[in-house]
Design a protein around this motif. Structure first.
Motif, short mmCIF file in Angstrom:
data_model
loop_
_atom_site.label_atom_id
_atom_site.label_comp_id
_atom_site.label_asym_id
_atom_site.label_seq_id
_atom_site.Cartn_x
_atom_site.Cartn_y
_atom_site.Cartn_z
N UNK A 1 42.99 36.60 23.72
CA UNK A 1 43.18 36.47 25.17
C UNK A 1 42.78 35.06 25.56
N UNK A 2 43.75 34.34 26.12
CA UNK A 2 43.52 32.94 26.48
C UNK A 2 42.90 32.78 27.85
N UNK B 1 42.51 35.35 31.25
CA UNK B 1 41.25 35.72 31.91
C UNK B 1 41.31 35.39 33.41
N UNK B 2 41.94 34.28 33.75
CA UNK B 2 42.10 33.93 35.17
C UNK B 2 42.94 34.99 35.87
N UNK B 3 44.04 35.39 35.24
CA UNK B 3 44.90 36.43 35.82
C UNK B 3 44.13 37.74 35.98
N UNK B 4 43.38 38.14 34.98
CA UNK B 4 42.59 39.37 35.03
C UNK B 4 41.54 39.26 36.15
N UNK C 1 39.66 40.76 41.54
CA UNK C 1 39.22 40.36 42.88
C UNK C 1 40.03 41.07 43.96
N UNK C 2 41.34 41.19 43.73
CA UNK C 2 42.19 41.89 44.70
C UNK C 2 41.76 43.35 44.82
#
Length: 99
Positions: A3-4, A8-11, A16-17
């Motif tokens: 996992x790049x 992790x930013x997307x996750x 957060x949403x």
């Protein structure tokens, strides 16, 4: 599979949403329309027509700022002078399945 950083930013954004939705989905704060003799005509009109806008038309007869009318709370967001009353936009009827 590794996992790049972008993953992790997307996750993190998705998490957060979900957290924001959870925090703002608190307890319902508006009062429901009482199921009493005074409000019975509004309930009957809604059952007959299925239209909340039609049921709203009976609200100004009692809920107004005229002498003898039921006063609005000081922090009530919309007053009759602001336009047509849309009580059932926020206030819910006490009927099963009616939102």
């Amino acid at each position: 599979m590794k996992i790049g950083k972008k993953d992790w930013i997307f996750i993190g954004i998705i998490a957060a949403v979900f957290i924001i939705f959870y925090v703002i989905s608190g307890e319902e704060k508006t009062k429901r329309v009482p199921l009493d003799d005074t409000h019975k005509p509004s309930y009957e009109l809604f059952k007959k027509t299925g239209s909340k806008m039609e049921a709203d038309k009976g609200c100004p007869a009692c809920h107004n700022t005229n002498p003898g009318g039921v006063p609005f709370p000081a922090k009530h967001p919309v007053k009759p002078k602001d336009g047509p009353m849309r009580c059932l936009f926020c206030h819910k009827l006490k009927l099963a399945g009616v939102q």
